[in-house]
Design an enzyme around this catalytic site. Structure first.
Site, short mmCIF file in Angstrom:
data_model
loop_
_atom_site.label_atom_id
_atom_site.label_comp_id
_atom_site.label_asym_id
_atom_site.label_seq_id
_atom_site.Cartn_x
_atom_site.Cartn_y
_atom_site.Cartn_z
CG ASP A 192 -2.08 -1.03 1.70
OD1 ASP A 192 -2.15 -2.39 0.50
OD2 ASP A 192 -2.75 -1.34 2.66
NE ARG B 279 -6.72 -4.05 7.35
CZ ARG B 279 -6.62 -6.50 7.58
NH1 ARG B 279 -7.49 -5.63 9.49
NH2 ARG B 279 -6.82 -6.64 7.10
#
Length: 548
Positions: free
Chosen positions: A108, A228
């Site tokens: 990511d 998260r």
């Protein structure tokens, strides 16, 4: 027991790989079992999944500052251990102007932001192998969004609250400070029980990031440990933190907190019930405004596709949203951001001149078997895209600054005669009629094809005749336009296809040999504009090591 005594029993800080703090204990994970013949009665030693762990009950003598000091010592060693993996290895699949890792696994993008006259971008990195494990953050900076310079390994999984990974998050530019918010991931015991905390760090005067520890330690009611990827925004006179979450009923939702000072957070509620059963988990939230409309971006996991060629459960979505005066969020209308094979976890930033620019991960969570793994690395980030809200939908366009890498245009007649481009890094603009097939990155054995299926009005992307080892091989997109306008960005082992002025995008990794640089068109003969792409500055700490 004092921590100094426990460290001595452990064989010193250089023998400690992790520090954990589960349920009133202090646990040191060790490289090698301690050499002390007899441990004190209040100290236990056990092997947990092949890792030696030395445990003791935590007493009042053990402060958070002492735990942080051990974390800093581990971080210093971890950063040194990454140095051999900061040399980028030469590889025929390595992009010339996209961001890729020198070695190991990239996933990511994180902390994408404009701060104090510079653009900052971080990415998730496991330096040591092409696998998802113990994530670090790499820090890059740029003045122009094209040439990115390696700054540091900003965050490492060194502390008791992030011992098994510094998971994804975002950045905040507040006053003179650059803050990072991320999810600390730990795994405890033989059953690898997940423990999740939301954490913060702040950049000091030396450009280094100092961890501030957990700012949210406990789970909100009704949520599993799968919560998260904090996104922090300032709205309605307060800070808000948006988190991807999973309910106890295994449904994805958006969890929202608020704060006055970025350090003390209070839970508001879960949002997204109006979508019903829309995946078992939502990841990587982003929130922004565009032309007066609010948008929520996230990664819903577990949504089945109606198309039999689409078997991947990791999806991407953007929803038009509203937030009323009381802060209540409603999700209205949604679309995929990208309809190719390889796109996930996008983040956006606002440029100095007010544009909204997106960067995504050109990969998926389950993909760890690409051909580039043979050269020790995997995955890259997407080209940056400008977002536009027009006529009731999102349009995406390649970042205009990328034009600085383009050559002057060359007119190219596309026909069934193969034209050798002698490069796999180019931009192509062409309008195609229905009923033809465009072949790219081809030689006599390999190619990727774009078929304009006139009977079904489908644009079909087929990478089955490539070197792909894992993942789907066909994507189909329904279109209703009389012709199909394409703007294609190619970079060694990737294609980003912007369709009908950015109404749709298909992003894909395409692996073919170095000499597979041919292009042809079957079923029509059309003029196209071809631009050769120059390399951007290499986003690595050390020079590329060219293999003979």
């Amino acid at each position: 027991m004092l921590l100094d005594t426990l460290l001595e029993l452990a064989g010193g800080i250089n023998n400690v790989t992790r520090i954990l703090a589960p349920q009133g204990q202090v646990v040191l994970a060790l490289k090698h079992p301690p050499l002390v013949p007899h441990l004190p009665d209040d100290v236990s030693l056990q092997s947990v999944l092949g890792e030696w762990q030395l445990s003791v009950q935590r007493t009042a003598e053990v402060s958070d500052q002492q735990l942080a000091a051990i974390g800093k010592a581990i971080a210093e060693r971890q950063k040194l251990e990454t140095l051999p993996y900061q040399t980028a290895l030469d590889c025929p699949y390595r992009p010339l102007w996209h961001i890729s890792p020198p070695q190991g696994l990239l996933n990511d993008p994180n902390g994408f932001i404009y701060h104090q006259g510079e653009y900052h971008l971080f990415y998730q990195w496991h330096p040591f192998a092409c696998e998802h494990k113990d994530k670090y953050w790499v820090h890059l900076k740029s003045l122009d969004l094209v040439d990115w310079q390696w700054q540091s390994v900003a965050l490492t999984p060194s502390d008791w609250f992030d011992s098994h990974g510094v998971f994804s998050g975002h950045a905040v530019s507040h006053q003179q400070d650059l803050w990072l918010f991320y999810t600390g991931n730990t795994r405890l015991g033989v059953d690898r029980q997940r423990q999740t905390m939301q954490c913060a760090a702040r950049m000091n005067a030396n450009g280094e990031f100092e961890k501030l520890g957990p700012v949210i330690r406990c789970l909100p009611e009704g949520v599993t440990e799968h919560i998260r990827d904090p996104k922090v925004i300032y709205t309605q006179g307060k800070w808000q933190m948006l988190l991807g979450a999973q309910t106890l009923a295994h449904q994805g939702r958006l969890a929202v907190y608020h704060s006055d000072d970025l350090l003390h957070w209070h839970f508001d509620k879960l949002y997204g019930d109006e979508l019903g059963d829309y995946g078992y988990m939502w990841e990587c939230p982003d929130w922004f405004e565009l032309q007066g409309e609010a948008f929520f971006v996230f990664g819903p996991q577990g949504i089945a596709s109606a198309n039999p060629h689409h078997t991947i459960e990791h999806q991407n979505r953007i929803f038009r949203a509203t937030q009323n005066a009381q802060g209540e969020i409603a999700l209205l209308q949604g679309w995929p951001l990208d309809e190719g094979f390889d796109f996930y976890a996008p983040q956006t930033a606002q440029t100095a001149d007010g544009r909204r620019v997106l960067c995504g991960w050109m990969g998926l969570p389950d993909e760890t078997q690409h051909p580039s793994c043979d050269q020790g690395w995997i995955h890259q980030l997407t080209a940056l895209r400008e977002l536009e809200w027009r006529e009731g939908r999102i349009y995406q366009h390649p970042l205009r600054e990328l034009d600085t890498l383009q050559s002057e245009p060359h007119t190219l007649l596309l026909s069934d005669n193969v034209t050798e481009l002698k490069t796999k890094s180019f931009a192509l603009q062409v309008t195609l009629p229905w009923g033809c097939e465009l072949r790219l990155m081809q030689n006599t054995q390999y190619r990727v094809t774009l078929t304009l299926d006139a009977e079904n009005q489908l644009l079909r992307l087929d990478r089955s005749a490539t070197q792909i080892r894992q993942g789907d091989t066909i994507r189909e997109l329904k279109l209703d336009s009389p012709t199909v306008e394409l703007r294609i960005l190619a970079d060694q082992s990737s294609l980003e296809i912007f369709i009908n002025q950015g109404e749709h995008v298909m992003t894909s990794r395409i692996f073919t040999p170095r000499d597979a640089s041919g292009i042809s068109l079957h079923g029509a003969s059309v003029d196209a504009k071809l631009y050769y792409m120059a390399p951007a500055s290499a986003p690595f700490n050390l020079e590329v090591n060219v293999q003979p």
